[in-house]
Design a protein around this motif. Sequence first.
Motif: not given
Length: 240
Positions: A26-28, A216-233
């Motif tokens: 959620v921080m990302s 660019l950093a905002g888009i990357a952090f937003l998408l990467f954080g969303g992806l991490n909800y799957f990868t972290h689970i």
Amino acid sequence: MIQHAMPLAATGLKIDWTRMPTYNTVMSVAAGAGLLLVVALGRQLLTSRRTITPDGWALAFGAVGFTLVTTGLHMTLTWPLAGQGFPFDNVIFGEPALAFGVFLLAAAVYLWKRGAELLGDDGVVRTARVASPISVFVFGMGLACFGIAAAGWTYTLFAAPPEEPISGEFAQWPILEASFMSGLYVLVGIGAVLFPFALRRPRGWMSPVVGVVWGLAGIAFLLFGGLNYFTHIGLIVNTM
């Protein structure tokens, strides 16, 4: 994405998640959203400020800022990721999130109380003057982002273990994820270091540069954080 200073074994990793609460997902997402909101408001100020709805921006900055302050403050003060040997991650994620959250909450209060002043003919100049004092702190955090990026490359941080879905496929090449994450911190750092100087001439060449690197950093952090909800689970399931 739980960070590691060195590659882990391909099998057998077990993590006691009761000793290492992890919420940089959620921080990302919040950090990415916050960067994009700052860029969007800045662009609107420079191009069509009379269409700005200050209350809406105050709500947005307040919601994102609260998320970053609460999670960043907890991580900064309690070091939850130190439980199983990753204390550096609390510095990497907690402190920048806390600082950015404070910036956004301060902006939210100002927009809520004085946002109508942005709509006047001198709105751009006034905004630059109001933001000038806090830009010293922004500049300092830009230098901190460069330090985090350098540490990421030097010590090959940010590499995911093989047990983490998707990101773990690159575990044997830890420099890849280290370069990706360090590169994001470099982008944020560039924008933060240029920010005080951009305020001196808001319509000069620096403002678009700040907008591009933060966007660019905002888009990357937003998408990467969303992806991490799957990868972290997936990592939690695979290492329980």
